[in-house]
Design a protein around this motif. Structure first.
Motif, PDB file in Angstrom:
ATOM      1  N   ALA A 189       0.878  -1.171   0.000  1.00  0.00           N
ATOM      2  CA  ALA A 189       0.000   0.000   0.000  1.00  0.00           C
ATOM      3  C   ALA A 189       0.915   1.220   0.000  1.00  0.00           C
ATOM      4  CB  ALA A 189      -0.893   0.008   1.236  1.00  0.00           C
ATOM      5  N   THR A 190       0.618   2.184  -0.860  1.00  0.00           N
ATOM      6  CA  THR A 190       1.395   3.426  -0.910  1.00  0.00           C
ATOM      7  C   THR A 190       0.436   4.578  -0.660  1.00  0.00           C
ATOM      8  OG1 THR A 190       2.882   2.392  -2.520  1.00  0.00           O
ATOM      9  CG2 THR A 190       3.027   4.785  -2.276  1.00  0.00           C
ATOM     10  N   LEU A 191       0.631   5.270   0.460  1.00  0.00           N
ATOM     11  CA  LEU A 191      -0.350   6.233   0.951  1.00  0.00           C
ATOM     12  C   LEU A 191       0.304   7.539   1.379  1.00  0.00           C
ATOM     13  CD1 LEU A 191      -2.084   3.637   3.302  1.00  0.00           C
ATOM     14  CD2 LEU A 191      -2.813   4.281   0.995  1.00  0.00           C
ATOM     15  N   GLY A 192      -0.355   8.648   1.058  1.00  0.00           N
ATOM     16  CA  GLY A 192       0.106   9.959   1.484  1.00  0.00           C
ATOM     17  C   GLY A 192      -1.007  10.703   2.194  1.00  0.00           C
ATOM     18  N   GLY A 193      -0.698  11.237   3.361  1.00  0.00           N
ATOM     19  CA  GLY A 193      -1.693  11.983   4.126  1.00  0.00           C
ATOM     20  C   GLY A 193      -1.021  12.982   5.042  1.00  0.00           C
ATOM     21  N   GLY A 194      -0.360  13.961   4.456  1.00  0.00           N
ATOM     22  CA  GLY A 194       0.368  14.938   5.253  1.00  0.00           C
ATOM     23  C   GLY A 194       1.793  14.480   5.466  1.00  0.00           C
ATOM     24  N   CYS A 195       2.381  14.896   6.554  1.00  0.00           N
ATOM     25  CA  CYS A 195       3.758  14.529   6.879  1.00  0.00           C
ATOM     26  C   CYS A 195       3.858  13.018   7.038  1.00  0.00           C
ATOM     27  CB  CYS A 195       4.185  15.230   8.165  1.00  0.00           C
ATOM     28  SG  CYS A 195       5.842  14.786   8.702  1.00  0.00           S
ATOM     29  N   PHE A 196       4.841  12.424   6.377  1.00  0.00           N
ATOM     30  CA  PHE A 196       4.943  10.967   6.418  1.00  0.00           C
ATOM     31  C   PHE A 196       5.377  10.412   7.762  1.00  0.00           C
ATOM     32  CE2 PHE A 196       8.904  11.620   3.462  1.00  0.00           C
ATOM     33  CZ  PHE A 196       9.644  12.226   4.476  1.00  0.00           C
TER      34      PHE A 196
ATOM     35  N   ASP B  21       4.042   6.741   9.098  1.00  0.00           N
ATOM     36  CA  ASP B  21       5.125   5.794   9.317  1.00  0.00           C
ATOM     37  C   ASP B  21       5.062   5.252  10.748  1.00  0.00           C
ATOM     38  OD1 ASP B  21       7.944   5.365  10.526  1.00  0.00           O
ATOM     39  OD2 ASP B  21       8.427   5.346   8.398  1.00  0.00           O
ATOM     40  N   ALA B  22       4.976   6.148  11.718  1.00  0.00           N
ATOM     41  CA  ALA B  22       4.974   5.747  13.125  1.00  0.00           C
ATOM     42  C   ALA B  22       3.797   4.840  13.458  1.00  0.00           C
ATOM     43  CB  ALA B  22       4.948   6.991  14.017  1.00  0.00           C
TER      44      ALA B  22
ATOM     45  N   ASN C  84      12.891   7.627  16.707  1.00  0.00           N
ATOM     46  CA  ASN C  84      14.234   8.175  16.903  1.00  0.00           C
ATOM     47  C   ASN C  84      14.262   9.623  17.378  1.00  0.00           C
ATOM     48  OD1 ASN C  84      15.454   5.747  16.029  1.00  0.00           O
ATOM     49  ND2 ASN C  84      15.086   6.334  13.905  1.00  0.00           N
ATOM     50  N   ASN C  85      13.099  10.282  17.413  1.00  0.00           N
ATOM     51  CA  ASN C  85      13.053  11.717  17.750  1.00  0.00           C
ATOM     52  C   ASN C  85      11.839  12.088  18.599  1.00  0.00           C
ATOM     53  OD1 ASN C  85      15.296  12.947  15.868  1.00  0.00           O
ATOM     54  ND2 ASN C  85      14.169  11.472  14.621  1.00  0.00           N
ATOM     55  N   ARG C  86      11.433  11.229  19.511  1.00  0.00           N
ATOM     56  CA  ARG C  86      10.202  11.464  20.278  1.00  0.00           C
ATOM     57  C   ARG C  86      10.171  12.792  21.025  1.00  0.00           C
ATOM     58  NH1 ARG C  86       7.741   5.797  22.294  1.00  0.00           N
ATOM     59  NH2 ARG C  86       8.455   4.617  20.513  1.00  0.00           N
ATOM     60  N   ALA C  87      11.302  13.254  21.461  1.00  0.00           N
ATOM     61  CA  ALA C  87      11.340  14.502  22.233  1.00  0.00           C
ATOM     62  C   ALA C  87      11.289  15.743  21.347  1.00  0.00           C
ATOM     63  CB  ALA C  87      12.598  14.539  23.105  1.00  0.00           C
ATOM     64  N   GLN C  88      11.480  15.568  20.050  1.00  0.00           N
ATOM     65  CA  GLN C  88      11.436  16.688  19.109  1.00  0.00           C
ATOM     66  C   GLN C  88      10.032  17.306  19.155  1.00  0.00           C
ATOM     67  OE1 GLN C  88       9.803  17.036  15.938  1.00  0.00           O
ATOM     68  NE2 GLN C  88      11.221  18.194  14.693  1.00  0.00           N
ATOM     69  N   GLY C  89       9.941  18.623  19.038  1.00  0.00           N
ATOM     70  CA  GLY C  89       8.671  19.338  19.196  1.00  0.00           C
ATOM     71  C   GLY C  89       7.544  18.813  18.331  1.00  0.00           C
ATOM     72  N   TYR C  90       7.780  18.667  17.029  1.00  0.00           N
ATOM     73  CA  TYR C  90       6.722  18.192  16.115  1.00  0.00           C
ATOM     74  C   TYR C  90       6.234  16.810  16.544  1.00  0.00           C
ATOM     75  CZ  TYR C  90       4.206  17.414  11.726  1.00  0.00           C
ATOM     76  OH  TYR C  90       3.232  17.185  10.790  1.00  0.00           O
ATOM     77  N   CYS C  91       7.161  15.952  16.952  1.00  0.00           N
ATOM     78  CA  CYS C  91       6.787  14.593  17.354  1.00  0.00           C
ATOM     79  C   CYS C  91       5.906  14.599  18.600  1.00  0.00           C
ATOM     80  CB  CYS C  91       8.032  13.749  17.611  1.00  0.00           C
ATOM     81  SG  CYS C  91       8.958  13.364  16.114  1.00  0.00           S
ATOM     82  N   SER C  92       6.297  15.381  19.602  1.00  0.00           N
ATOM     83  CA  SER C  92       5.534  15.366  20.847  1.00  0.00           C
ATOM     84  C   SER C  92       4.204  16.101  20.740  1.00  0.00           C
ATOM     85  CB  SER C  92       6.371  15.929  22.002  1.00  0.00           C
ATOM     86  OG  SER C  92       6.784  17.241  21.728  1.00  0.00           O
ATOM     87  N   VAL C  93       4.158  17.148  19.923  1.00  0.00           N
ATOM     88  CA  VAL C  93       2.932  17.939  19.806  1.00  0.00           C
ATOM     89  C   VAL C  93       1.965  17.388  18.767  1.00  0.00           C
ATOM     90  CG1 VAL C  93       2.043  20.227  19.178  1.00  0.00           C
ATOM     91  CG2 VAL C  93       4.046  20.038  20.637  1.00  0.00           C
TER      92      VAL C  93
ATOM     93  N   ALA D  48       2.487  12.348  18.680  1.00  0.00           N
ATOM     94  CA  ALA D  48       2.136  11.584  19.881  1.00  0.00           C
ATOM     95  C   ALA D  48       0.627  11.528  20.138  1.00  0.00           C
ATOM     96  CB  ALA D  48       2.889  12.115  21.098  1.00  0.00           C
ATOM     97  N   PRO D  49      -0.102  12.660  20.040  1.00  0.00           N
ATOM     98  CA  PRO D  49      -1.557  12.577  20.259  1.00  0.00           C
ATOM     99  C   PRO D  49      -2.273  11.722  19.203  1.00  0.00           C
ATOM    100  CG  PRO D  49      -0.811  14.855  20.435  1.00  0.00           C
ATOM    101  CD  PRO D  49       0.345  14.049  19.911  1.00  0.00           C
ATOM    102  N   LYS D  50      -1.831  11.809  17.941  1.00  0.00           N
ATOM    103  CA  LYS D  50      -2.444  10.982  16.896  1.00  0.00           C
ATOM    104  C   LYS D  50      -2.182   9.505  17.168  1.00  0.00           C
ATOM    105  CE  LYS D  50      -2.461  14.132  12.958  1.00  0.00           C
ATOM    106  NZ  LYS D  50      -2.074  14.287  11.556  1.00  0.00           N
TER     107      LYS D  50
END
Length: 181
Positions: free
Chosen positions: A8-15, A19-20, A150-159, A162-164
């Protein structure tokens, strides 16, 4: 008997978010972030970000159809983004962030159409998810692979991610691998 792996190849915003999420799904064998649907050969992230390569940020998901169906993959995908937003997801704006399903055969196309019709019932605004025949997939740079882990503490990842993921894990708990938080 060996089961044939499907893609399946899918795009829906930031990958990074898609991926996560799919790295946690039972029956998913491999997840790769990358680019698809454009006109530039061997595009780089920088070219994608400028929005003029025509590519979308996508995730290529290899899965075992004996454990998870293509329709289930699509249903999960549609919970991870807003398919009514044209060429954007939240603050990520541009055609590279479009909602798109790159189908690999006629059966996937028909299943995607049916799934989109079902998803449309959940929204007042029209679903704008593009259906395109699968084309050349270009793997993203190595630092984009499994970015969230690999980057859970990075701002984009946590904000943003993580909630998604928390919502995804709650909604699909039966179809997920053991929690690795």
């Amino acid at each position: 008997m060996m089961t044939e792996v499907q893609i399946a190849t899918l795009g829906g915003g930031c990958f990074w978010c898609i991926d996560a999420a799919f790295r946690r799904v039972k029956g998913v064998l491999e997840v790769r972030s990358g680019y698809c649907g454009g006109h530039t050969q061997q595009p780089t992230y920088e070219q994608i970000c400028h929005g003029d390569s025509g590519h979308a940020e996508v995730v290529e998901i290899k899965f075992d159809p004996q454990q998870i169906s293509y329709v289930q993959v699509l249903e999960m995908f549609f919970t991870l983004h807003d398919p009514t937003q044209l060429n954007r997801q939240g603050n990520d704006i541009g055609t590279q962030y479009r909602s798109v399903v790159f189908y690999h055969n006629e059966q996937q196309l028909q299943q995607a159409k049916t799934t989109i019709e079902s998803v449309q019932q959940q929204y007042m605004a029209p679903v704008v998810t593009e259906l395109s025949e699968a084309c050349q997939f270009y793997s993203a740079e190595s630092y984009h692979q499994d970015y969230y882990t690999n980057n859970r503490a990075q701002g984009y990842c946590s904000v943003m991610i993580a909630p998604k993921l928390a919502k995804f894990q709650h909604q699909f708990s039966q179809q997920l691998l053991e929690d690795d938080t």
